[in-house]
Write a protein that holds these residues in place. Structure first.
Motif, PDB file in Angstrom:
ATOM      1  N   GLU A 199       0.830  -1.203   0.000  1.00 45.18           N
ATOM      2  CA  GLU A 199       0.000   0.000   0.000  1.00 45.18           C
ATOM      3  C   GLU A 199       0.864   1.253   0.000  1.00 45.18           C
ATOM      4  N   ARG A 202       2.289   1.568  -3.710  1.00 47.53           N
ATOM      5  CA  ARG A 202       1.438   1.204  -4.840  1.00 47.53           C
ATOM      6  C   ARG A 202       1.308   2.360  -5.836  1.00 47.53           C
ATOM      7  N   ASP A 203       0.995   3.552  -5.346  1.00 47.78           N
ATOM      8  CA  ASP A 203       0.823   4.696  -6.242  1.00 47.78           C
ATOM      9  C   ASP A 203       2.167   5.230  -6.734  1.00 47.78           C
ATOM     10  N   ALA A 206       3.251   2.884  -9.547  1.00 48.48           N
ATOM     11  CA  ALA A 206       2.229   2.437 -10.497  1.00 48.48           C
ATOM     12  C   ALA A 206       2.680   2.647 -11.934  1.00 48.48           C
TER      13      ALA A 206
END
Length: 286
Positions: A199, A202-203, A206
């Protein structure tokens, strides 16, 4: 051209396969060192006198002397050693574990180092040889998500640069190849490994994950042409220590050098102030 004998690791696909084909087409002899001999059975069938297939896992360092011995028994010499076998892991530093990091170091550094050590006595004995280290533009620069891969390639490059100076007096050259993106299957499913996304990152990663996973078959680089260039250089009188391969590699590595020099110059005054004021300038043999 003088006929040369090649050992090529990871010859079943990608750069290794293209190099084996290009060397054989040039009239050279090839030892295709692969984990699955059946993957290059067609090459051996097409070139029964000039192609030998050897079952070999680069990570098994104790097997390196045996591969060299088998090559010498069959062809009597080793002219070009290509450390090509490799793969990548994509993930943040906190997402990639010790086992994955160690595996890539074994694959990209310890395995090649063992094979070079095994081959050097035969090369020195003839006063000739070319060691081709297949690195990457990721061996000169890095970006988020590829720390594990770049760490192993940075290590290979530093090791190889020292090696080049040590073996040059014996007529042995070192060529570090730094490709950009080529259509080798490197980014294919089942080859490129992705660490489990957290988490936290993740961004952040990405875009990197999507780019690495989505580029297979769309890469700019032509492996056949790359192989032809490397075979040409192996037969040439002079080779560069480092060869960025592909337009992107040339542009990105050039940019890294420019930014690095700018950063050194920006901080040069404060950096120089770390020395004793009355110490004489360093005098070094190298």
């Amino acid at each position: 051209m003088t006929t040369q004998t090649w050992i090529i690791t990871g010859a079943s696909r990608g750069f290794g396969r293209a190099l084996a084909e290009a060397a054989l087409e040039a009239g050279d002899r090839v030892v295709a060192a692969v984990r699955r001999p059946e993957s290059v059975a067609d090459l051996q069938a097409a070139h029964p006198d000039d192609c030998m297939v050897a079952e070999f896992d680069v990570r098994e360092v104790a097997a390196a002397p045996g591969l060299v011995r088998d090559t010498l028994d069959r062809f009597g010499q080793i002219d070009v050693l290509v450390n090509n076998a490799g793969r990548a892991v994509v993930g943040a530093v906190e997402e990639v574990g010790d086992a994955q990091l160690r595996e890539l170091m074994e694959l990209h550094l310890f395995g090649p180092a063992a094979l070079v050590r095994a081959a050097l006595p035969a090369m020195r004995g003839r006063g000739f040889g070319t060691i081709v280290q297949m690195s990457s533009q990721g061996g000169r620069m890095s970006f988020p998500g590829v720390s594990t891969y770049s760490a192993s390639k940075f290590a290979l490059e530093g090791w190889s640069e020292s090696l080049a100076g040590e073996v040059a007096p014996f007529g042995i050259r070192v060529l570090i190849v730094e490709p950009s993106r080529f259509r080798t299957g490197f980014n294919g499913a089942g080859v490129l490994e992705f660490a489990e996304a957290s988490e936290t990152y993740r961004d952040v990663l990405a875009g990197v994950r999507a780019d690495m996973a989505g580029t297979d078959g769309r890469q700019e680089g032509n492996p056949k042409r790359a192989a032809e260039i490397i075979v040409y250089l192996a037969h040439a009188e002079e080779v560069p220590l480092r060869l960025p391969l592909g337009r992107e590699a040339v542009e990105r590595i050039s940019g890294v050098h420019r930014r690095g020099l700018q950063e050194v110059e920006r901080w040069a005054e404060i950096a120089r102030s770390a020395d004793f004021a009355d110490a004489p300038a360093s005098v070094r043999p190298i």
